[in-house]
Design a protein around this motif. Sequence first.
Motif, mmCIF file in Angstrom:
data_model
loop_
_atom_site.group_PDB
_atom_site.id
_atom_site.type_symbol
_atom_site.label_atom_id
_atom_site.label_comp_id
_atom_site.label_asym_id
_atom_site.label_seq_id
_atom_site.Cartn_x
_atom_site.Cartn_y
_atom_site.Cartn_z
ATOM 1 N N SER A 1 1.030 -1.324 0.111
ATOM 2 C CA SER A 1 -0.020 0.050 -0.222
ATOM 3 C C SER A 1 0.910 1.242 -0.083
ATOM 4 O O SER A 1 2.191 1.086 0.280
ATOM 5 C CB SER A 1 -0.889 -0.064 1.178
ATOM 6 N N TRP B 1 1.349 5.337 0.970
ATOM 7 C CA TRP B 1 0.843 6.171 2.195
ATOM 8 C C TRP B 1 1.742 7.615 1.850
ATOM 9 O O TRP B 1 2.672 7.593 1.381
ATOM 10 C CB TRP B 1 1.144 5.805 3.463
ATOM 11 N N LEU C 1 -0.615 9.314 8.995
ATOM 12 C CA LEU C 1 -0.497 8.935 7.606
ATOM 13 C C LEU C 1 -1.734 8.857 7.077
ATOM 14 O O LEU C 1 -2.888 8.685 7.453
ATOM 15 C CB LEU C 1 0.009 7.494 7.902
ATOM 16 N N THR C 2 -1.731 9.156 5.648
ATOM 17 C CA THR C 2 -2.868 9.081 4.781
ATOM 18 C C THR C 2 -2.589 8.048 3.450
ATOM 19 O O THR C 2 -1.672 8.346 2.991
ATOM 20 C CB THR C 2 -3.306 10.529 4.295
ATOM 21 N N ARG C 3 -3.587 7.096 3.229
ATOM 22 C CA ARG C 3 -3.365 6.423 2.360
ATOM 23 C C ARG C 3 -3.618 7.023 0.822
ATOM 24 O O ARG C 3 -4.715 7.794 0.758
ATOM 25 C CB ARG C 3 -4.350 5.042 2.415
#
Length: 371
Positions: free
Chosen positions: A98, A100, A366-368
């Motif tokens: 993923s 981020w 954190l932001t995805r």
Amino acid sequence: MTINLPLQAPSASGLIWQVIRNESSRSEAERDAILADPGFGNHFTDHMIDLCWSEKGGWHRPRVQPYGPLELDPAAAVFHYAQEIFEGMKAYRHADGSIWTFRPYENAARMQRSARRMALPELPSEIFLESLKQLIAVDAAWVPSAPETSLYLRPFMFAKEAFLGVRPAKKVGYYVIASPAAAYFPGGVQPVSIWLSTNYARAGKGGTGAAKTGGNYASSLLPQAEASAKGCQQVLFLDNDGYIEELGGMNIVFVHRDGTLVTPESDSILEGITRDSVLQLAADRGHAVERRRVTMTEWREGAASGDIVGAFACGTAAVVVPIGRLLADDFEIVHSGAASSELALSLREELTGIQYGRVEDRHGWLTRLDA
Ligand SMILES: *Cc1c(COP(=O)(O)O)cnc(C)c1O
């Protein structure tokens, strides 16, 4: 070039992003070769963000389009009056694949502050975040996965109105480009030497020092070249009253013997998100943190008495770097003690641990980007 139709549904910000795929995107093999040795700022992904603003129409024509040259009128205001701002952040790939980014709403808010100072339009935070997600949606494969590598994201905005009169431009462009970045210190973090600039200032009272704008960098290039000539990697700037400001593109923090961290407070420095985060992590560990004015004399005398045991620099690109030596025209400060660089390095380790998903993100930083 093909324009993907039908257009996507309106996004949260209400914009309808048009995605124009790059038909000459690099092959997987070409991309892998670049990602194996990206350096910093040398290579760019296959796409970019291009969004227009006009006084009449506001923000409009949001596009993801092939990376490539911009066509601008030679009279575009940015070429003449430097009405320009930018941001710098990174996309990190976690172990599960993923993607981020770190505290993007802070970058969005800072870009709005920079915009206000430079008489540019403020880009709403939602659109700022969407622009990053839109770019990652097409260029996700460009986020490297080797340890301490990242995709550097560079949002920027400038005056593109063709008009030589002096006033805020009525036509502006906002763009995001992205560049894969190698580990900054492949052989382990090395302390840097810095040069004290006394002939040149980077910013003045009431000037543009607190805005992330190209002109501040232009004015730092000559002193930076002076620093290089003196064998130093970075340059340290003072304000006109002799208070310590910051390096050309990084903030500075002093480590006191009792564990207190002190960083200069000033209206003319760029408030780094890395600095803010590192100081938060230090405060969480029980360190006292002071944001106040610091004179060069305080550093000199503190280093001599042993009250100041070290200093470090911080910014998105290099994260946290111990300062081993300050060189000035007529004196030198050397911080060779292990204690201070150990603290800098352990804060660096904790911060990058959060960014890469190895350490719990207890502040929700954190932001995805890829979902
Ligand atoms: C961007 C920048 C920094 C560091 O800010 P971060 O948000 O930590 O990357 C420090 N000083 C200047 C002059 C800058 O432009």
